[in-house]
Design an enzyme around this catalytic site. Sequence first.
Site, PDB file in Angstrom:
ATOM      1  CE  LYS A  34      -0.827   0.474   5.112  1.00  0.00           C
ATOM      2  NZ  LYS A  34      -1.684   1.078   5.896  1.00  0.00           N
ATOM      3  CB  ILE A 184       9.969   0.288  20.377  1.00  0.00           C
ATOM      4  CG1 ILE A 184       9.804  -0.568  19.160  1.00  0.00           C
ATOM      5  CG2 ILE A 184      10.489   1.476  19.917  1.00  0.00           C
ATOM      6  CD1 ILE A 184       9.048  -0.161  18.782  1.00  0.00           C
ATOM      7  N   GLY A 185      10.943   1.221  23.258  1.00  0.00           N
ATOM      8  CA  GLY A 185      12.258   2.060  24.459  1.00  0.00           C
ATOM      9  C   GLY A 185      13.207   2.299  24.927  1.00  0.00           C
ATOM     10  CG  HIS A 444      43.694 -14.141  22.223  1.00  0.00           C
ATOM     11  ND1 HIS A 444      43.290 -13.673  23.058  1.00  0.00           N
ATOM     12  CD2 HIS A 444      44.932 -13.971  22.149  1.00  0.00           C
ATOM     13  CE1 HIS A 444      43.687 -12.004  23.727  1.00  0.00           C
ATOM     14  NE2 HIS A 444      44.793 -12.962  23.322  1.00  0.00           N
TER      15      HIS A 444
HETATM   16  P1  FAD Z   1       5.725  -5.448   8.234  1.00  0.00           P
HETATM   17  O1  FAD Z   1       7.016  -5.144   8.054  1.00  0.00           O
HETATM   18  O2  FAD Z   1       4.637  -4.679   8.935  1.00  0.00           O
HETATM   19  O3  FAD Z   1       4.831  -5.008   6.461  1.00  0.00           O
HETATM   20  C1  FAD Z   1       3.929  -5.620   6.755  1.00  0.00           C
HETATM   21  C2  FAD Z   1       3.752  -4.950   5.008  1.00  0.00           C
HETATM   22  O4  FAD Z   1       2.518  -4.891   4.577  1.00  0.00           O
HETATM   23  C3  FAD Z   1       3.560  -2.832   5.402  1.00  0.00           C
HETATM   24  O5  FAD Z   1       4.312  -2.696   4.453  1.00  0.00           O
HETATM   25  C4  FAD Z   1       2.251  -1.969   5.362  1.00  0.00           C
HETATM   26  O6  FAD Z   1       2.229  -0.760   4.515  1.00  0.00           O
HETATM   27  C5  FAD Z   1       1.495  -3.496   4.034  1.00  0.00           C
HETATM   28  N1  FAD Z   1       0.763  -3.757   4.213  1.00  0.00           N
HETATM   29  C6  FAD Z   1      -0.185  -3.639   5.055  1.00  0.00           C
HETATM   30  N2  FAD Z   1      -1.916  -3.870   4.590  1.00  0.00           N
HETATM   31  C7  FAD Z   1      -1.625  -3.753   3.430  1.00  0.00           C
HETATM   32  C8  FAD Z   1      -2.339  -3.893   2.271  1.00  0.00           C
HETATM   33  N3  FAD Z   1      -3.949  -4.069   2.876  1.00  0.00           N
HETATM   34  N4  FAD Z   1      -2.419  -4.486   0.888  1.00  0.00           N
HETATM   35  C9  FAD Z   1      -1.102  -3.099   0.536  1.00  0.00           C
HETATM   36  N5  FAD Z   1      -0.407  -4.235   1.861  1.00  0.00           N
HETATM   37  C10 FAD Z   1      -0.635  -4.233   2.766  1.00  0.00           C
HETATM   38  N6  FAD Z   1      12.731  -6.903  13.940  1.00  0.00           N
HETATM   39  C11 FAD Z   1      13.770  -7.023  14.007  1.00  0.00           C
HETATM   40  O7  FAD Z   1      13.916  -8.388  13.857  1.00  0.00           O
HETATM   41  N7  FAD Z   1      15.150  -6.185  14.537  1.00  0.00           N
HETATM   42  C12 FAD Z   1      15.400  -5.505  15.197  1.00  0.00           C
HETATM   43  O8  FAD Z   1      16.189  -4.482  15.126  1.00  0.00           O
HETATM   44  C13 FAD Z   1      13.727  -4.539  15.010  1.00  0.00           C
HETATM   45  N8  FAD Z   1      14.058  -2.994  14.786  1.00  0.00           N
HETATM   46  C14 FAD Z   1      12.697  -2.916  14.741  1.00  0.00           C
HETATM   47  C15 FAD Z   1      12.448  -1.181  15.341  1.00  0.00           C
HETATM   48  C16 FAD Z   1      11.607  -0.437  15.165  1.00  0.00           C
HETATM   49  C17 FAD Z   1      11.302   0.617  15.427  1.00  0.00           C
HETATM   50  C18 FAD Z   1      10.095  -1.478  15.341  1.00  0.00           C
HETATM   51  C19 FAD Z   1       8.942  -0.251  14.905  1.00  0.00           C
HETATM   52  C20 FAD Z   1      10.278  -2.891  14.577  1.00  0.00           C
HETATM   53  C21 FAD Z   1      11.264  -3.272  14.896  1.00  0.00           C
HETATM   54  N9  FAD Z   1      11.460  -4.602  14.483  1.00  0.00           N
HETATM   55  C22 FAD Z   1      12.385  -5.224  14.690  1.00  0.00           C
HETATM   56  C23 FAD Z   1       9.781  -5.646  14.239  1.00  0.00           C
HETATM   57  C24 FAD Z   1       9.785  -6.015  12.606  1.00  0.00           C
HETATM   58  O9  FAD Z   1      10.089  -4.263  11.594  1.00  0.00           O
HETATM   59  C25 FAD Z   1       9.216  -6.867  12.528  1.00  0.00           C
HETATM   60  O10 FAD Z   1       8.787  -7.645  12.924  1.00  0.00           O
HETATM   61  C26 FAD Z   1       9.270  -7.043  10.423  1.00  0.00           C
HETATM   62  O11 FAD Z   1       8.845  -5.645  10.066  1.00  0.00           O
HETATM   63  C27 FAD Z   1       7.671  -7.629  10.762  1.00  0.00           C
HETATM   64  O12 FAD Z   1       7.336  -7.868   9.069  1.00  0.00           O
HETATM   65  P2  FAD Z   1       6.351  -8.091   7.990  1.00  0.00           P
HETATM   66  O13 FAD Z   1       6.811  -9.133   7.217  1.00  0.00           O
HETATM   67  O14 FAD Z   1       6.056  -9.503   9.228  1.00  0.00           O
HETATM   68  O15 FAD Z   1       4.901  -6.662   8.507  1.00  0.00           O
HETATM   69  P1  NAD Z   2       7.481  -4.764  23.316  1.00  0.00           P
HETATM   70  O1  NAD Z   2       7.111  -5.956  23.934  1.00  0.00           O
HETATM   71  O2  NAD Z   2       9.433  -5.590  22.988  1.00  0.00           O
HETATM   72  O3  NAD Z   2       7.766  -3.754  24.893  1.00  0.00           O
HETATM   73  C1  NAD Z   2       6.379  -3.112  25.679  1.00  0.00           C
HETATM   74  C2  NAD Z   2       6.488  -3.132  26.590  1.00  0.00           C
HETATM   75  O4  NAD Z   2       5.934  -1.965  27.179  1.00  0.00           O
HETATM   76  C3  NAD Z   2       6.786  -4.611  27.549  1.00  0.00           C
HETATM   77  O5  NAD Z   2       7.821  -4.442  28.848  1.00  0.00           O
HETATM   78  C4  NAD Z   2       5.295  -3.671  28.665  1.00  0.00           C
HETATM   79  O6  NAD Z   2       5.751  -4.855  29.873  1.00  0.00           O
HETATM   80  C5  NAD Z   2       5.666  -2.477  28.942  1.00  0.00           C
HETATM   81  N1  NAD Z   2       4.242  -1.971  28.829  1.00  0.00           N
HETATM   82  C6  NAD Z   2       2.987  -2.366  28.217  1.00  0.00           C
HETATM   83  N2  NAD Z   2       1.583  -1.421  28.710  1.00  0.00           N
HETATM   84  C7  NAD Z   2       2.261  -0.651  29.350  1.00  0.00           C
HETATM   85  C8  NAD Z   2       1.954   0.457  29.973  1.00  0.00           C
HETATM   86  N3  NAD Z   2       0.499   0.689  30.232  1.00  0.00           N
HETATM   87  N4  NAD Z   2       2.484   1.184  31.026  1.00  0.00           N
HETATM   88  C9  NAD Z   2       3.807   0.986  30.464  1.00  0.00           C
HETATM   89  N5  NAD Z   2       4.698  -0.660  30.053  1.00  0.00           N
HETATM   90  C10 NAD Z   2       3.505  -0.802  29.146  1.00  0.00           C
HETATM   91  O7  NAD Z   2       6.802  -3.622  22.925  1.00  0.00           O
HETATM   92  P2  NAD Z   2       8.220  -2.843  22.007  1.00  0.00           P
HETATM   93  O8  NAD Z   2       9.257  -1.895  22.871  1.00  0.00           O
HETATM   94  O9  NAD Z   2       6.429  -1.328  21.270  1.00  0.00           O
HETATM   95  O10 NAD Z   2       8.087  -3.597  20.341  1.00  0.00           O
HETATM   96  C11 NAD Z   2       7.229  -3.834  19.700  1.00  0.00           C
HETATM   97  C12 NAD Z   2       7.549  -4.778  18.632  1.00  0.00           C
HETATM   98  O11 NAD Z   2       8.630  -4.238  17.917  1.00  0.00           O
HETATM   99  C13 NAD Z   2       8.110  -6.510  19.461  1.00  0.00           C
HETATM  100  O12 NAD Z   2       7.701  -7.565  19.385  1.00  0.00           O
HETATM  101  C14 NAD Z   2       9.759  -6.358  20.065  1.00  0.00           C
HETATM  102  O13 NAD Z   2      10.271  -7.717  19.304  1.00  0.00           O
HETATM  103  C15 NAD Z   2       9.613  -5.267  17.543  1.00  0.00           C
HETATM  104  N6  NAD Z   2      10.856  -4.553  18.420  1.00  0.00           N
HETATM  105  C16 NAD Z   2      12.334  -5.544  18.105  1.00  0.00           C
HETATM  106  C17 NAD Z   2      13.365  -5.040  18.249  1.00  0.00           C
HETATM  107  C18 NAD Z   2      14.460  -5.757  17.586  1.00  0.00           C
HETATM  108  O14 NAD Z   2      14.649  -7.107  17.454  1.00  0.00           O
HETATM  109  N7  NAD Z   2      15.623  -4.823  17.891  1.00  0.00           N
HETATM  110  C19 NAD Z   2      12.945  -3.416  17.801  1.00  0.00           C
HETATM  111  C20 NAD Z   2      12.668  -3.360  17.630  1.00  0.00           C
HETATM  112  C21 NAD Z   2      11.351  -4.022  17.798  1.00  0.00           C
END
Ligand code: FAD
Ligand code: NAD
Length: 466
Positions: A34, A184-185, A444
Site C-alpha cells: 500500500k 523500542i523504548g 584471540h
Molecule cells: P511489516 O514489515 O509490518 O510489513 C507489512 C507491510 O504490509 C507494510 O509495508 C504495510 O504497508 C503492508 N500492508 C498492510 N496491509 C496492506 C494491504 N491491505 N495492502 C497492501 N499492503 C499492506 N525486528 C527485528 O528483527 N530486528 C530489529 O532490529 C527490529 N527493530 C525494529 C524497530 C522498530 C522501531 C520497529 C517498529 C520494529 C522493529 N522490528 C525489528 C520489528 C520488525 O520491523 C517486524 O517484526 C517486521 O517488520 C515484521 O515483518 P512483516 O513482513 O510481518 O510486516
Molecule cells: P515490547 O513488547 O518489547 O515492550 C513493550 C513494553 O511495554 C513491555 O515491557 C510492557 O510490559 C510495557 N507496557 C505495556 N503496557 C504498558 C503500560 N500501560 N505502562 C507501562 N508499560 C507498559 O514492545 P515494543 O518495544 O513496543 O516493540 C514492539 C515489537 O517490535 C516487539 O515485539 C519487538 O519484538 C519488535 N522490535 C524488535 C526490535 C529488535 O529486535 N531489536 C526492536 C524494536 C522493536
Amino acid sequence: MKSYDVAIIGSGPGGYVAAIRCAQLGMKTAIIEKYATLGGTCLNVGCIPSKALLDSSHHYDDAVKHFETHGIEIPGEIKVNLEKMIGRKQAVVDQTTVGIDFLMTKNKIDVYHGMGAFKDATHIKITGNTNQEIEAKYIIIATGSKPTSLPFAKVDKQRIITSTEALKLKEIPKHLIIIGGGVIGLELGQVYKRLGSDVTVIEYMDRIIPTMDSSLSKELNKVFRKQKFNIKVSHKVTSVVRNGNEVLVKAVNKKGELVEFEGDYCLVSVGRSPYTVGLNTQSAGIKLTDNGQVEVNSQLQTSTSNIYAIGDVVKGAMLAHKAEEEGVFVAETIAGQKPHIDYSLIPGVVYTWPEVASVGKTEDQLKDEGIDYKSGQFPMRALGRSRASMDLDGFVKILADKATDEILGVHMIGARCADLISEAVVAMEFRASAEDISRMSHAHPTFSEAIKEAALAATEDRALHI
Ligand code: FAD
Ligand code: NAD
C-alpha cells in the site's frame, strides 16, 4: 485480469522474502504494497532506521566521552546536527528499499502499489492510483503490525508519539518520557539519551526487557542507570495529557502512590498489534483470533486452505528474521516441500550498547518446567578484547542440561552480542553440548572468547581467565 500462482499482500521482510522464494521455486508471483516504497515496517520505520540512528548516536557518544581517553583530541565543541543525522538515516532507508525494488525485478516479481483487499479466496482488489483486480491460486497475507495504542494516551504524532515519529524528530527532546521498557523504548531511548535528552522510562512490569532472562534485565538496568536514565519499573501509566509543548504523564507505583512526570515528548512503545484493517478477510472466509491475529495452523495456513499468513500478523515473536523464515517456509510448503522452523531457536536482540541477545530457554522457564540445569557465566571485562576497546560491561551465560550437558539457553549482554548470538544458534540447532563449544578454538582476542569461557564454566566450572 492477470493471473498468478502466488500473490502476497504486504512487502515487509515476511512478504518480500516469500515473494523471492516463490519466484526461485518457479512460481509466477505478485506482491502488493500500500505504501510507495517496499520493505514494510522493518526497512522503512523499524529495524534499519533505528539501527542507523543508534550507530550515529553511538559515534557521537564515543566522540564526546571516549575519544580523549584514546588520545584523540578534537579542537572545539563536538556538536550534533540532528537534521543531517536524520537525513543520513533516510538515505540508508532509501538505499535499502530501492534494493528491494531491484530484487523484485531480478526475480521477475510483479509489484502492485495499492491497498490489497480480498474479493474472495482467489481474487484481490487493489486500490491505488488505478484500481485493479488480480487472481491467484495461493495468497500469502504478510500485512504486519502497527503500534499498540493506550486508550488514555492519544498519539498526536507531534508530542505524544510512536516509534515512527521518534525516528524523524526535528529537535532533540529536553525530556523524553517513554512508556514501555521493552525493545523500542530502550533502543530509541538510548538514541536520544546519547544526543542529550533526559530520558525517563516507565515500565509496567517489575523489570525492563521483561521477556528476556532476568539477569540481562538486571545488567542492562545497571548500565542504563550509569548512563543516567531515569528508570521506573512497576509503574502503571494511567494518564497522558498534552498541554502546549509539554506532556504530563501520571502513573501509579507499586505502593499505590500517584507519580507525575513532565516532559516535552512522550514516546508510547507498549508493543505492536497485528494489522488487518481494510483486508476484507471475511470475504475469503479467513478467521481472526480474539486479539486480531490471522489464525493459522502449524503450516501457517489460514482457515481458507489456499491462503497462508506470516510475520507480525500471526502468532509468535514480532521479529523481522522470524517473518523471513516464515516467508521461506510458506513458499516451500506451497511448492510441495517439507520445510521446518524451530521457533524455540529464534534469537532475540536489543541493539542498545551494550547489546543484549538471547536464544533458547531463560532460567525462569527452566525452573518453571522443572528441568535440572547448570549455568556457566563469564564477564566481558575479563577479556583482553574488552579492555582494548573499553567495552567492559556485560557477560555471557550458558545454561546446559545437568545430566546431558546439552545447551538449553544462551543469554549475553556486551559489545557485539547481536552478532555473537549466532554461534549459540548454530550450536543449539546442532544440539551441541557446552563441552562441544568449550573445545572449539575461538580467535584471540575476540569477544567470542567469552562464549568459550562461559561454556567451560558451564561444563566443569573451569573457565581459564577468571
Ligand atoms: P511489516 O514489515 O509490518 O510489513 C507489512 C507491510 O504490509 C507494510 O509495508 C504495510 O504497508 C503492508 N500492508 C498492510 N496491509 C496492506 C494491504 N491491505 N495492502 C497492501 N499492503 C499492506 N525486528 C527485528 O528483527 N530486528 C530489529 O532490529 C527490529 N527493530 C525494529 C524497530 C522498530 C522501531 C520497529 C517498529 C520494529 C522493529 N522490528 C525489528 C520489528 C520488525 O520491523 C517486524 O517484526 C517486521 O517488520 C515484521 O515483518 P512483516 O513482513 O510481518 O510486516
Ligand atoms: P515490547 O513488547 O518489547 O515492550 C513493550 C513494553 O511495554 C513491555 O515491557 C510492557 O510490559 C510495557 N507496557 C505495556 N503496557 C504498558 C503500560 N500501560 N505502562 C507501562 N508499560 C507498559 O514492545 P515494543 O518495544 O513496543 O516493540 C514492539 C515489537 O517490535 C516487539 O515485539 C519487538 O519484538 C519488535 N522490535 C524488535 C526490535 C529488535 O529486535 N531489536 C526492536 C524494536 C522493536
